[in-house]
Design a protein around this motif. Structure first.
Motif, mmCIF file in Angstrom:
data_model
loop_
_atom_site.group_PDB
_atom_site.id
_atom_site.type_symbol
_atom_site.label_atom_id
_atom_site.label_comp_id
_atom_site.label_asym_id
_atom_site.label_seq_id
_atom_site.Cartn_x
_atom_site.Cartn_y
_atom_site.Cartn_z
ATOM 1 N N ILE A 3 0.833 -1.207 0.000
ATOM 2 C CA ILE A 3 0.000 0.000 0.000
ATOM 3 C C ILE A 3 0.865 1.253 0.000
ATOM 4 C CG2 ILE A 3 -1.651 1.330 1.378
ATOM 5 C CD1 ILE A 3 -2.861 -1.314 2.294
ATOM 6 N N THR A 4 1.955 1.234 0.768
ATOM 7 C CA THR A 4 2.865 2.383 0.809
ATOM 8 C C THR A 4 3.482 2.649 -0.553
ATOM 9 O OG1 THR A 4 3.399 1.850 3.110
ATOM 10 C CG2 THR A 4 4.884 3.354 1.959
ATOM 11 N N PHE A 13 3.812 5.725 -5.705
ATOM 12 C CA PHE A 13 3.925 5.622 -7.162
ATOM 13 C C PHE A 13 2.746 6.295 -7.873
ATOM 14 C CE2 PHE A 13 3.276 3.265 -11.168
ATOM 15 C CZ PHE A 13 4.513 3.423 -11.748
ATOM 16 N N TYR A 14 1.528 5.914 -7.505
ATOM 17 C CA TYR A 14 0.358 6.442 -8.210
ATOM 18 C C TYR A 14 0.052 7.889 -7.849
ATOM 19 C CZ TYR A 14 -1.053 2.113 -10.430
ATOM 20 O OH TYR A 14 -1.098 1.010 -11.232
ATOM 21 N N GLY A 15 0.363 8.292 -6.629
ATOM 22 C CA GLY A 15 0.116 9.682 -6.253
ATOM 23 C C GLY A 15 0.861 10.654 -7.144
ATOM 24 N N SER A 16 2.144 10.358 -7.398
ATOM 25 C CA SER A 16 2.948 11.243 -8.244
ATOM 26 C C SER A 16 2.558 11.125 -9.715
ATOM 27 C CB SER A 16 4.435 10.923 -8.074
ATOM 28 O OG SER A 16 4.687 9.550 -8.298
ATOM 29 N N ILE A 17 2.223 9.920 -10.167
ATOM 30 C CA ILE A 17 1.854 9.736 -11.582
ATOM 31 C C ILE A 17 0.538 10.440 -11.906
ATOM 32 C CG2 ILE A 17 0.894 8.001 -13.152
ATOM 33 C CD1 ILE A 17 3.186 6.285 -12.738
ATOM 34 N N HIS A 65 8.079 18.600 -12.385
ATOM 35 C CA HIS A 65 9.387 17.942 -12.295
ATOM 36 C C HIS A 65 9.527 17.136 -11.014
ATOM 37 C CE1 HIS A 65 11.645 20.764 -15.314
ATOM 38 N NE2 HIS A 65 10.588 20.182 -15.829
ATOM 39 N N VAL A 66 9.096 17.719 -9.906
ATOM 40 C CA VAL A 66 9.258 17.042 -8.617
ATOM 41 C C VAL A 66 8.465 15.740 -8.601
ATOM 42 C CG1 VAL A 66 8.845 17.206 -6.133
ATOM 43 C CG2 VAL A 66 9.689 19.191 -7.392
ATOM 44 N N ALA A 67 7.226 15.782 -9.070
ATOM 45 C CA ALA A 67 6.407 14.574 -9.104
ATOM 46 C C ALA A 67 7.007 13.534 -10.040
ATOM 47 C CB ALA A 67 4.979 14.913 -9.540
ATOM 48 N N THR A 68 7.584 13.985 -11.149
ATOM 49 C CA THR A 68 8.218 13.054 -12.085
ATOM 50 C C THR A 68 9.428 12.387 -11.450
ATOM 51 O OG1 THR A 68 7.519 14.483 -13.918
ATOM 52 C CG2 THR A 68 9.198 12.828 -14.390
#
Length: 318
Positions: free
Chosen positions: A249-250, A255-259, A275-278
């Motif tokens: 879950i972590t 992974f999905y939060g930033s994508i 950029h930061v999320a990427t």
């Protein structure tokens, strides 16, 4: 005349792109050049240790760790697609060929979506283990596991190939400066001097399906898991069931939060703020995954200890 027509009438064509990178300030280049090789080495070492521990320890020979070993291998490849190019950029070699740019984009999308599919497969594995434990061995057979991994690897490559071919059909005139540290589809489409209508439609329909479907599988799996776990009478039983899912879950949230932050928005709004999320889903998540799984998993932690020889050697009697 409209600006787009004027650009199309220009005779020049783009044979290479310029990646501006993370920062244009000279004083930032040396610290970043030190930071990212360190992150890269930690990522390679951590994921490689996970793979070796899983394949060398008989106690880790089950579907959950089988999928985790492929996730670690994909993370190694994923980071290798991104970080070395960033290091070249820090050395002031900011140009990348047209073919090199499309190649990097292809592997970023193929490997990123492979990560996404493997996370969905791992959620399905936990769903079967908790919600249907008596049929776990037959459901998650060697044949089924191999088929799930093969599908998780092949479909993302077809998805990436589609978007790479469509992007290759676009015309690029004079503009060749990418305000990013990698070749991503959104900033590339913004540079095109031809219509990107078809590309945007395919991204909204096919791209959204490919991105959201694995996430929905994960959500569905954990909803069913939650329903089953809440019916367990003992608190110890509930904690044991949740402990097998905590690491996953972590990783999924990271992974999905930033994508979703980067890609579930119109192409025209894509800015340097992404950029930061990427960096999170291309670099940091691959580095953190081994720590997240090993710190929260006793069996894997023990396997890693055996691998690196942390057990005290037996001394011969004097």
């Amino acid at each position: 005349r409209p600006k787009s027509i004027e650009r199309l009438n220009q005779t020049s064509s783009v044979s290479e792109f310029i990646l501006l990178g993370l920062s244009s300030r000279p004083e930032d280049q040396k610290p970043l050049f030190i930071l990212y090789p360190t992150i890269y080495l930690v990522t390679i070492t951590g994921n490689l240790l996970i793979i070796l521990a899983i394949h060398s320890d008989p106690q880790l020979q089950n579907p959950m760790y089988f999928f985790l070993s492929f996730l670690s291998f994909t993370d190694i490849c994923y980071t290798t697609t991104v970080v070395p190019r960033m290091l070249v950029n820090f050395l002031s070699v900011k140009t990348i060929s047209y073919a090199g740019c499309l190649t990097q984009m292809y592997f970023i999308y193929a490997l990123g979506n492979t990560d996404s599919c493997l996370l969905a497969v791992m959620a399905f594995d936990r769903y079967v283990a908790i919600c249907d434990p008596f049929h776990y061995v037959t459901t998650m057979s060697h044949h089924c596991c191999a088929l799930l991994v093969a599908t998780s690897c092949s479909l993302p490559h077809l998805h990436s190939l589609l978007h790479t071919i469509l992007l290759n059909q676009l015309t690029f005139c004079d503009a060749n400066v990418i305000n990013h540290f990698l070749c991503d589809i959104s900033p590339l489409m913004k540079l095109s001097c031809s219509s990107t209508f078809l590309n945007e439609i395919v991204i909204m329909i096919e791209g959204s399906v490919v991105l959201v479907t694995p996430f929905l599988v994960i959500i569905f799996s954990y909803i069913r898991i939650l329903i089953v776990v809440l019916k367990i009478p003992s608190a110890a039983g509930k904690c044991k069931a949740f402990s097998t899912c905590g690491s996953h879950i972590t990783v999924v949230a990271l992974f999905y939060g930033s994508i979703f932050y980067v890609y579930l928005q119109p192409v025209s709004t894509y800015t340097v703020r992404d950029h930061v999320a990427t960096i999170v889903y291309t670099v940091l998540s691959s580095m953190l995954n081994p720590f997240i799984y090993s710190l929260r998993n006793k069996d894997l932690k023990q396997g890693l200890k055996k691998l690196v020889g942390r057990r005290k050697p037996q001394t011969a009697p004097s």
